[in-house]
Design a protein around this motif. Sequence first.
Motif: not given
Length: 279
Positions: A168-171, A237-239, A162-163
């Motif tokens: 960076x944390x996601x990567x 959150x996964x969009x 999600x926007x």
Amino acid sequence: SLVTVGLTVAAARNLPGVLELLLLNRLPLDAGARYALHTLLRYAITAIGILVTFGALGLRWSSIQWLVAALSVGLGFGLQEIVANFICGLIILFERPFRVGDVVTIGDQTGKVTRIQIRATTVTDWDRRELIVPNKEFITGKLINWSLSDPITRVVVPVGVAYGSDTQATEKLLLKIARENLMVLSQPEPSALFLGFGDNSLNFELRVFVRGMENRIPVAHYLHVAIEREFRKAGINIAFPQRDIHLDTTGPVQVRLVGSPKDAGPSQGTPDPSASTGQ
């Protein structure tokens, strides 16, 4: 001549197997090369047996060359597809664009090569269906061999967050998930890439390498499960697809409610009795 035919059939069936046990298994050859030599030896024994049988019957080349020429013309027109598949089968055995045991994609079908014969090749797909593919399709069509020289393949897992999420944390989290999976190879290294801004999400891709086609679907499954679990723990959150509606508030907004005639009740359209009597 009958004895010659019998010896030819017996030799074509048994001699290649004996040669494989005594010689080919001791040579530094893979299974595909041994299978090709086994098949070519069987063809050679059959051809030699036919020539010896013709000689025993007293048929010389000078006496049958015109008959052979006439048959060749007839076969060229009537059995051209079968002859083409036979020639393509020989090309496959000599050129070896694939071997028995290789995973190939021909057209929209993917499976493992289990048998290479004179006219056709047998490919067993992942539903254990045996596909009989004419050899001509492999030579003239588009062929993908997933394990010809290197069995390592890449698996790409797209992920949309999600926007407002921390990119960076996601990567880092995606790379952590990939490195913890035992089926993912450390070399080449996995990578997590932020590809761009989508309509509803920030688009990432997790790219990992696995050994063998049979590991692609299990690895994708385990990565999906781990991504959902770890993202939920980290609050990422996964969009999902969504649409925003913006109303024009520069002027009054007209709201109109439309109901069915049954909702209007019995009083609508019924005149008031007191109005007719003057009361």
